[in-house]
Write a protein that holds these residues in place. Structure first.
Motif, short mmCIF file in Angstrom:
data_model
loop_
_atom_site.label_atom_id
_atom_site.label_comp_id
_atom_site.label_asym_id
_atom_site.label_seq_id
_atom_site.Cartn_x
_atom_site.Cartn_y
_atom_site.Cartn_z
N HIS A 1 6.66 106.78 63.49
CA HIS A 1 7.39 105.98 64.47
C HIS A 1 8.75 105.52 63.99
O HIS A 1 9.69 105.43 64.79
CB HIS A 1 6.52 104.77 64.86
CG HIS A 1 5.19 105.17 65.40
ND1 HIS A 1 4.98 105.48 66.72
CD2 HIS A 1 4.00 105.38 64.77
CE1 HIS A 1 3.72 105.84 66.90
NE2 HIS A 1 3.10 105.80 65.72
N TYR A 2 8.88 105.30 62.68
CA TYR A 2 10.14 104.76 62.17
C TYR A 2 10.76 105.60 61.06
O TYR A 2 11.76 105.21 60.47
CB TYR A 2 9.94 103.30 61.72
CG TYR A 2 9.32 102.48 62.82
CD1 TYR A 2 9.91 102.43 64.09
CD2 TYR A 2 8.13 101.79 62.63
CE1 TYR A 2 9.33 101.72 65.13
CE2 TYR A 2 7.54 101.06 63.66
CZ TYR A 2 8.15 101.04 64.92
OH TYR A 2 7.57 100.34 65.94
N VAL B 1 8.35 96.81 63.33
CA VAL B 1 9.53 97.44 62.74
C VAL B 1 9.90 96.70 61.46
O VAL B 1 10.57 95.65 61.48
CB VAL B 1 10.71 97.44 63.73
CG1 VAL B 1 11.92 98.16 63.11
CG2 VAL B 1 10.32 98.10 65.03
#
Length: 367
Positions: free
Chosen positions: A68-69, A155
């Motif tokens: 995802h990151y 995040v």
């Protein structure tokens, strides 16, 4: 205190005859050895569970943060069978240091250098039969990488990572070997910017290069050369290579490479060639080189050679640079004498055919 590795032999390694077929024509990145190394990191335990075991799929949760990151970094280095039967790596300490630097830039756990080097020893000891014979163009390419494995969608830097080391027998990166390749000069896209991740070896940099690479391929080019992001004027590097420009000849030869600007990857091959070029009497200059200089001096003949360099490709001559406005040939589209001499000097050291006066080769598996 050195880390203890758990060793799990492969239950059914590839038969020797099939392995010999692969080593005779390995290509690049197509086949992989029987084993791999994995090491885990967590906030609670630090580095742990160091294992050399069978090569195989990795299993992780769909919410693993790497997906995802993009917390992912990698390295590339080569091991060579030496004339005495030992196996040596070219400057692995430099790769270990750069791996740590990439991890720091992406806010990841930093693997200690000695653990990086121990992982190489463990894998090559397990898969020593996969090292191609001494004296040829082939080598054993090593790919260490690390990913964020913590499960979650917040995040922030992950609290768990997985380090993996795999190996692949490798022939020439470009099918033509030392035949000059054509390069596309990108003006629509840049590779990195100051303050970005250009000095880190991370997957995102390479993902961003795939669209301009497709553009270059459409124009018959093997690689893409990038301009700086701020002025769109200064040559930085190619998608997987640093660049060198050669002016003059004989005792008036100048070898020029773009200075490390803060957005260029510090190539280990690049660093090695700077030293070798000085030793053969070239004037060596690190400075800014504009795209216009490349085109104009290539056209008028004052620029006599251009080549790219990197772990995978070693040294690749560039015969032609193409762009939206046309194309320019360099040196009659033939590999130049400085390019060929530097390539031979470097590869002779790597293969054990020349004295290693700089202690660049690290014996990993004894004869």
């Amino acid at each position: 205190m050195s880390t203890q590795f758990t060793r799990v032999p492969h239950p059914s390694p590839l038969p020797a005859d099939r392995r010999a077929e692969i080593l005779a024509d390995p290509g690049f990145g197509r086949f992989f050895t029987d084993h791999m190394v994995t090491i885990r990191w967590s906030v609670e335990k630090g580095w742990h569970d160091a294992t050399v075991g069978p090569y195989g799929p990795l299993s992780f949760d769909p919410a693993s943060m790497v997906l995802h990151y993009g917390q992912e970094i990698f390295e590339g280095l080569k091991a060579y069978k030496q004339p005495d039967g030992s196996i040596a790596c070219f400057r692995p300490e430099a790769n270990a240091a750069r791996f740590r630097g990439s991890a720091a830039r992406l806010a990841m756990a930093e693997l200690p250098d000695d653990l990086f080097l121990d992982a190489i020893t463990e894998l090559l000891t397990a898969d020593r039969e996969w090292a191609p014979p001494a004296g040829g163009e082939e080598s054993l390419y090593l790919r260490p990488f690390m990913i964020a494995t913590e499960v979650g969608l917040g995040v922030r830097p992950a609290s768990e990572y997985l380090f993996v080391l795999i190996a692949s027998p490798a022939g020439p990166y470009f099918a033509g070997g030392v035949k000059p390749v054509d390069v596309w000069l990108a003006t629509d896209y840049t590779r990195s910017s100051l303050g970005g991740t250009g000095t880190a070896k991370c997957g995102g940099n390479y993902a961003a290069s795939l669209l301009p690479q497709a553009q270059g391929t459409a124009h018959g080019c093997a690689q893409v050369a990038y301009l700086d992001a701020e002025e769109r004027k200064w040559i930085e590097e190619m998608g997987s290579n640093n660049l060198f420009f050669v002016y003059g000849s004989d005792d008036q030869t100048e070898v020029v490479t773009p200075t490390l600007s803060g957005s260029i990857l510090a190539g280990i091959t690049r660093d090695s060639l700077l030293l070798l070029a000085k030793e053969i009497g070239c004037q060596v200059t690190e400075r800014r080189v504009s795209g216009q200089e490349w085109l104009e001096n290539g056209a008028n003949g004052t620029l006599t050679e251009v080549f790219g360099c990197g772990t995978a490709a070693v040294i690749t001559p560039i015969g032609k640079v193409k762009h939206h406005g046309g194309e320019t040939s360099i040196g009659g589209n033939e590999p130049g004498p400085v390019t060929l001499r530097l390539r031979k000097l470097l590869t002779d050291i790597q293969r054990g055919d020349a004295p290693d006066t700089h202690s660049w080769m690290r014996t990993v598996v004894p004869a």
